[in-house]
Design a protein around this motif. Sequence first.
Motif, PDB file in Angstrom:
ATOM      1  N   GLY A 221       9.748  17.137 -13.871  1.00  0.00           N
ATOM      2  CA  GLY A 221      11.089  17.692 -13.732  1.00  0.00           C
ATOM      3  C   GLY A 221      11.204  18.637 -12.556  1.00  0.00           C
ATOM      4  N   THR A 222      12.371  18.664 -11.934  1.00  0.00           N
ATOM      5  CA  THR A 222      12.591  19.565 -10.797  1.00  0.00           C
ATOM      6  C   THR A 222      12.560  21.028 -11.216  1.00  0.00           C
ATOM      7  N   GLU A 223      12.793  21.321 -12.490  1.00  0.00           N
ATOM      8  CA  GLU A 223      12.820  22.702 -12.970  1.00  0.00           C
ATOM      9  C   GLU A 223      11.586  23.055 -13.792  1.00  0.00           C
ATOM     10  N   ASP A 224      10.540  22.257 -13.691  1.00  0.00           N
ATOM     11  CA  ASP A 224       9.324  22.534 -14.456  1.00  0.00           C
ATOM     12  C   ASP A 224       8.738  23.870 -14.007  1.00  0.00           C
ATOM     13  N   SER A 225       8.613  24.804 -14.937  1.00  0.00           N
ATOM     14  CA  SER A 225       8.183  26.160 -14.596  1.00  0.00           C
ATOM     15  C   SER A 225       6.745  26.193 -14.096  1.00  0.00           C
ATOM     16  N   PHE A 226       5.905  25.277 -14.567  1.00  0.00           N
ATOM     17  CA  PHE A 226       4.518  25.263 -14.108  1.00  0.00           C
ATOM     18  C   PHE A 226       4.430  24.835 -12.641  1.00  0.00           C
ATOM     19  N   VAL A 227       5.331  23.976 -12.232  1.00  0.00           N
ATOM     20  CA  VAL A 227       5.368  23.554 -10.839  1.00  0.00           C
ATOM     21  C   VAL A 227       6.015  24.638  -9.981  1.00  0.00           C
ATOM     22  N   ARG A 228       7.143  25.156 -10.436  1.00  0.00           N
ATOM     23  CA  ARG A 228       7.916  26.111  -9.638  1.00  0.00           C
ATOM     24  C   ARG A 228       7.224  27.470  -9.536  1.00  0.00           C
ATOM     25  N   ASN A 229       6.648  27.939 -10.632  1.00  0.00           N
ATOM     26  CA  ASN A 229       6.112  29.302 -10.662  1.00  0.00           C
ATOM     27  C   ASN A 229       4.600  29.381 -10.500  1.00  0.00           C
ATOM     28  N   LYS A 230       3.882  28.292 -10.828  1.00  0.00           N
ATOM     29  CA  LYS A 230       2.424  28.322 -10.767  1.00  0.00           C
ATOM     30  C   LYS A 230       1.846  27.286  -9.815  1.00  0.00           C
ATOM     31  N   ASN A 231       2.742  26.567  -9.134  1.00  0.00           N
ATOM     32  CA  ASN A 231       2.324  25.578  -8.132  1.00  0.00           C
ATOM     33  C   ASN A 231       1.360  24.538  -8.680  1.00  0.00           C
ATOM     34  N   ARG A 232       1.608  24.109  -9.908  1.00  0.00           N
ATOM     35  CA  ARG A 232       0.786  23.047 -10.485  1.00  0.00           C
ATOM     36  C   ARG A 232       1.177  21.722  -9.817  1.00  0.00           C
ATOM     37  N   ARG A 233       0.187  20.994  -9.340  1.00  0.00           N
ATOM     38  CA  ARG A 233       0.454  19.806  -8.532  1.00  0.00           C
ATOM     39  C   ARG A 233      -0.113  18.527  -9.133  1.00  0.00           C
ATOM     40  N   ALA A 234      -0.576  18.576 -10.377  1.00  0.00           N
ATOM     41  CA  ALA A 234      -1.297  17.430 -10.941  1.00  0.00           C
ATOM     42  C   ALA A 234      -0.511  16.130 -10.847  1.00  0.00           C
ATOM     43  N   CYS A 235       0.747  16.154 -11.249  1.00  0.00           N
ATOM     44  CA  CYS A 235       1.540  14.917 -11.256  1.00  0.00           C
ATOM     45  C   CYS A 235       1.683  14.358  -9.843  1.00  0.00           C
ATOM     46  N   PHE A 236       1.940  15.228  -8.873  1.00  0.00           N
ATOM     47  CA  PHE A 236       2.122  14.789  -7.492  1.00  0.00           C
ATOM     48  C   PHE A 236       0.802  14.266  -6.911  1.00  0.00           C
ATOM     49  N   GLU A 237      -0.293  14.966  -7.208  1.00  0.00           N
ATOM     50  CA  GLU A 237      -1.578  14.534  -6.670  1.00  0.00           C
ATOM     51  C   GLU A 237      -2.060  13.237  -7.321  1.00  0.00           C
ATOM     52  N   MET A 238      -1.782  13.068  -8.611  1.00  0.00           N
ATOM     53  CA  MET A 238      -2.142  11.813  -9.260  1.00  0.00           C
ATOM     54  C   MET A 238      -1.333  10.656  -8.680  1.00  0.00           C
ATOM     55  N   HIS A 239      -0.045  10.893  -8.462  1.00  0.00           N
ATOM     56  CA  HIS A 239       0.792   9.864  -7.830  1.00  0.00           C
ATOM     57  C   HIS A 239       0.230   9.482  -6.468  1.00  0.00           C
ATOM     58  N   GLN A 240      -0.146  10.465  -5.663  1.00  0.00           N
ATOM     59  CA  GLN A 240      -0.673  10.188  -4.332  1.00  0.00           C
ATOM     60  C   GLN A 240      -1.986   9.423  -4.414  1.00  0.00           C
ATOM     61  N   PHE A 241      -2.849   9.812  -5.350  1.00  0.00           N
ATOM     62  CA  PHE A 241      -4.131   9.116  -5.537  1.00  0.00           C
ATOM     63  C   PHE A 241      -3.903   7.654  -5.903  1.00  0.00           C
ATOM     64  N   LEU A 242      -3.011   7.401  -6.848  1.00  0.00           N
ATOM     65  CA  LEU A 242      -2.735   6.029  -7.269  1.00  0.00           C
ATOM     66  C   LEU A 242      -2.129   5.218  -6.133  1.00  0.00           C
ATOM     67  N   LYS A 243      -1.231   5.845  -5.388  1.00  0.00           N
ATOM     68  CA  LYS A 243      -0.591   5.173  -4.262  1.00  0.00           C
ATOM     69  C   LYS A 243      -1.606   4.813  -3.182  1.00  0.00           C
ATOM     70  N   GLU A 244      -2.479   5.758  -2.838  1.00  0.00           N
ATOM     71  CA  GLU A 244      -3.470   5.521  -1.784  1.00  0.00           C
ATOM     72  C   GLU A 244      -4.454   4.427  -2.173  1.00  0.00           C
ATOM     73  N   ASN A 245      -4.680   4.272  -3.470  1.00  0.00           N
ATOM     74  CA  ASN A 245      -5.619   3.262  -3.940  1.00  0.00           C
ATOM     75  C   ASN A 245      -4.930   1.998  -4.438  1.00  0.00           C
ATOM     76  N   SER A 246      -3.641   1.876  -4.133  1.00  0.00           N
ATOM     77  CA  SER A 246      -2.863   0.666  -4.448  1.00  0.00           C
ATOM     78  C   SER A 246      -2.915   0.314  -5.931  1.00  0.00           C
ATOM     79  N   ILE A 247      -2.832   1.354  -6.780  1.00  0.00           N
ATOM     80  CA  ILE A 247      -2.771   1.150  -8.226  1.00  0.00           C
ATOM     81  C   ILE A 247      -1.307   1.205  -8.643  1.00  0.00           C
TER      82      ILE A 247
END
Length: 270
Positions: A199-225
């Motif tokens: 979510g765009t308003e996820d407090s863990f992303v906005r306030n704590k800079n949690r990047r797991a979802c974005f980094e997992m997406h990038q990993f899957l994309k780079e590996n053509s999964i």
Amino acid sequence: MQEFDNIIELTDFEGCAGKINVSIFKTGARSWVPYFVYLPPNWSPNETYPLVLFLHGQGGDEGTFNKYVQAEQLNEWITNGDIEPLVIAGIRGDNDRDNVQWFAEENESLLVKEQGGEFIQFCQNSFHAGDHGKQISIEGHSRGAAGAIHYYLKYPGLFSSIVGMGYVSDYTLEDNFFLGRKNLEALKRESTWLKLEIGTEDSFVRNKNRRACFEMHQFLKENSIEHSFEILHGVEHGFDTYWNYYSDEEMLNGLAHLKFHERSRKRNCR
């Protein structure tokens, strides 16, 4: 069992159709484990049903799903033909709700057939759900999303489809990347349907800079999964905001998830 004296152990489910019930069952891995189950209207022990497992987040338990999802809503979707009859169920991930880890050995032995799958077997025996081919999907929220992604990467093709909502558990990334690299060819070959949402308003992303979802997406994309990644406008971290989000097509996200799982099952049956 004293800790669960307020939870009734159900043994007869014929009166539970069209309801979300909370009960408890005995396991070898974790002794008594509380769980919830939704059975569709007109549920019958003479029929078989697909199974959707729900993995709650930190601080959640067997009551989390029922807190935000109404059985009447599910009943209506089934009665109207929006989705086929299905069973939705989930266990309490840990008695210490702050320490729940879905990838712990004890939970793997409950949810993974290769490790014994005690809860899967219980659902098959008690609810006649998830026992024909790839008929089991996972919905996970927050730490539950971390668990769902763990099972997706560690056991390619075991589940029909996976939805991970609000994956912000950055501490799991290293292990999940390791599993993804280790099982890369199997993940590509099995091509299990995976949907990630943040979510765009996820407090863990906005306030704590949690990047797991974005980094997992990038990993899957780079590996053509193959997978899908959606950023939901206005959605906060809570499970209820994901379930009750309305898409551009004016469809409730909870219904969209169940349709996603159904399409994956039908594809697997071809």
